[in-house]
Enzyme design. Structure first.
Site, PDB file in Angstrom:
ATOM      1  N   ASP A 107      -7.312  -2.688 -48.831  1.00  0.00           N
ATOM      2  CA  ASP A 107      -6.112  -3.314 -48.680  1.00  0.00           C
ATOM      3  C   ASP A 107      -6.151  -4.372 -49.266  1.00  0.00           C
ATOM      4  O   ASP A 107      -6.845  -5.633 -48.972  1.00  0.00           O
ATOM      5  CB  ASP A 107      -6.254  -2.452 -47.352  1.00  0.00           C
ATOM      6  CG  ASP A 107      -4.406  -3.609 -46.703  1.00  0.00           C
ATOM      7  OD1 ASP A 107      -4.015  -4.241 -47.698  1.00  0.00           O
ATOM      8  OD2 ASP A 107      -4.401  -3.924 -45.794  1.00  0.00           O
ATOM      9  N   LYS A 146       3.407 -10.092 -50.133  1.00  0.00           N
ATOM     10  CA  LYS A 146       2.574 -11.250 -50.315  1.00  0.00           C
ATOM     11  C   LYS A 146       2.545 -11.900 -52.186  1.00  0.00           C
ATOM     12  O   LYS A 146       2.499 -12.935 -51.397  1.00  0.00           O
ATOM     13  CB  LYS A 146       1.362 -10.781 -50.067  1.00  0.00           C
ATOM     14  CG  LYS A 146       1.077 -10.107 -48.306  1.00  0.00           C
ATOM     15  CD  LYS A 146       1.299 -11.042 -47.449  1.00  0.00           C
ATOM     16  CE  LYS A 146       1.439 -10.555 -45.946  1.00  0.00           C
ATOM     17  NZ  LYS A 146       0.865  -9.002 -45.901  1.00  0.00           N
ATOM     18  N   TRP A 169      -6.240  -6.410 -39.703  1.00  0.00           N
ATOM     19  CA  TRP A 169      -5.582  -5.759 -40.484  1.00  0.00           C
ATOM     20  C   TRP A 169      -6.009  -3.611 -40.568  1.00  0.00           C
ATOM     21  O   TRP A 169      -6.043  -2.810 -41.006  1.00  0.00           O
ATOM     22  CB  TRP A 169      -4.932  -5.547 -42.186  1.00  0.00           C
ATOM     23  CG  TRP A 169      -3.530  -7.197 -41.977  1.00  0.00           C
ATOM     24  CD1 TRP A 169      -3.528  -8.377 -42.391  1.00  0.00           C
ATOM     25  CD2 TRP A 169      -2.759  -6.626 -41.037  1.00  0.00           C
ATOM     26  NE1 TRP A 169      -2.896  -8.457 -42.233  1.00  0.00           N
ATOM     27  CE2 TRP A 169      -1.697  -7.743 -41.286  1.00  0.00           C
ATOM     28  CE3 TRP A 169      -1.695  -5.573 -40.688  1.00  0.00           C
ATOM     29  CZ2 TRP A 169      -0.752  -7.968 -40.807  1.00  0.00           C
ATOM     30  CZ3 TRP A 169      -0.540  -5.309 -39.986  1.00  0.00           C
ATOM     31  CH2 TRP A 169       0.110  -7.105 -40.206  1.00  0.00           C
TER      32      TRP A 169
END
Ligand SMILES: *Cc1c(COP(=O)(O)O)cnc(C)c1O
Length: 361
Positions: A172, A196, A103
């Protein structure tokens, strides 16, 4: 309660059962007003109350200072990979990034479209098995911000503490927001896809310090400018209504269950159960180095890929679902987000013991 299996899915991840039950009712008829939640005007007073509740609870649970805006956006966490530099950088501006997994790598690629990006640390050489400590990298004076991914969902690593820097932090937090306490005031911007740890796919939460709202250049499209959404309380266009509602319900559940402090304690216990199991034998091998282990995603390998396949298949037959590792690294991964029950972790540990006994290497 009907049969529910333990869902170790990395995302969308498991949600509190009581939230799903409430949502099932509200989708059909919200608060007995005779209109379903997802067919209601986002400008109705009922829905504005839903949005206000979600924002208020998020502010309370994360202790977000008043000079920060909370935005409910669409486009997934992945759209933030470009929105962040598009809004915060500009001609000749620079930012520092820590490359600790898939990511962050994707984020670096996008950021390079908008400014000079200094990758000040990378753990790619060791298959992203760790995150750096503060003395392992240096951020130059002219960097606008230091960007990092607080929990690396795919590789099962997590910053044990948020990095410290003279620069403002940008993070993030898609896979660990609301799982542990941290100080929002050290951050310029935080974003997280909800799927998530706090809701369904389709909603991304951005927490941004208000002085940063004026940074975007004139070529930034209206919809991609944070200020557009901040000025209109996330109602510039139709917001992700269903997502906002579920996030609000999950936050009510979290508050009732001890808030961030309470859940952090449980998260630490859950992760310790699994890591203690992994450390007690050579049969299972953790991917992450010990100091970088994630409380949210626990990656491990068995002696052979064949045994891993058998492990995952047999686990499924006893109600332990979603243990297959990400296609990029294979192995097994147990994602144990906030809503994942402790009993499910205990059951997995029991299963691991039995499997080892029945399937010698
Ligand atoms: C899942 C994930 C993403 C991608 O989220 P999308 O909403 O699918 O774009 C980004 N960052 C992290 C840390 C993730 O876990």
């Amino acid at each position: 309660m009907p049969e529910r299996v333990y869902n170790f899915s990395p995302g969308p991840g498991t949600l509190p059962y009581e939230v799903l039950q409430q949502a099932a009712k509200d989708v059909v008829n919200f608060n007995n007003i005779g209109i379903g939640l997802i067919e209601m005007s986002h400008r109705s007073k009922e829905f504005i109350a839903v949005t206000d509740t979600a924002e208020k609870l998020l502010r309370e649970l994360l202790e977000i200072p008043d000079n920060y805006k909370v935005l409910f956006l669409q486009g997934g966490a992945s759209s933030q990979f470009f929105m962040v530099p598009m809004n915060l950088l500009g001609e000749g501006k620079k930012a520092a990034y820590l490359n600790t997994g898939t990511w962050s790598k994707k984020s670096i690629k996008e950021a390079k479209l908008f400014g000079e990006i200094d990758v000040v640390y990378s753990s790619e050489d060791t298959i992203f098995d760790h995150v750096p400590t503060g003395d392992q990298y240096q951020v130059s004076d002219d960097a606008e911000y230091l960007y990092f991914v607080s929990n690396n969902t795919i590789y099962g690593t997590q910053f044990p503490e948020m990095p410290k820097s003279e620069k403002m932090l940008v993070s993030d937090m898609s896979s660990d927001i609301l799982s542990r306490k941290f100080d929002v005031s050290k951050f310029g911007l935080i974003f997280a896809g909800a799927q998530k740890n706090m809701g369904p796919a389709g909603i991304t939460i951005v927490i941004i310090r208000d002085d940063l709202l004026d940074r975007a250049g004139e070529t930034v499209p209206t919809m991609l400018n944070y200020k557009t959404h901040a000025d209109k309380g996330s109602m510039f266009n139709t917001p992700p209504c269903f997502g906002i509602y579920i996030v609000g319900e999950v936050l009510k559940w979290l508050k009732k269950n001890g808030g961030v402090e309470g859940i952090e304690k449980i998260n630490r216990e859950k992760a310790a159960l699994l890591y203690n199991m992994i450390d007690s034998t050579d049969y299972y091998r953790g991917h992450a180095q010990k100091e970088s282990r994630s409380m949210m995603n626990v990656n491990f390998n068995l002696p052979t890929p064949e045994l891993e396949a058998k492990f995952i298949a047999e686990a499924t037959t006893v109600g332990l679902n979603g243990l297959k590792g990400h296609r990029s690294i294979g192995g097994c991964r147990a994602s144990i987000y906030n809503a994942f029950p402790r009993e499910g972790v205990v059951k997995l540990v029991e299963f691991m013991k039995e499997f080892e006994a029945n399937n010698p290497a």
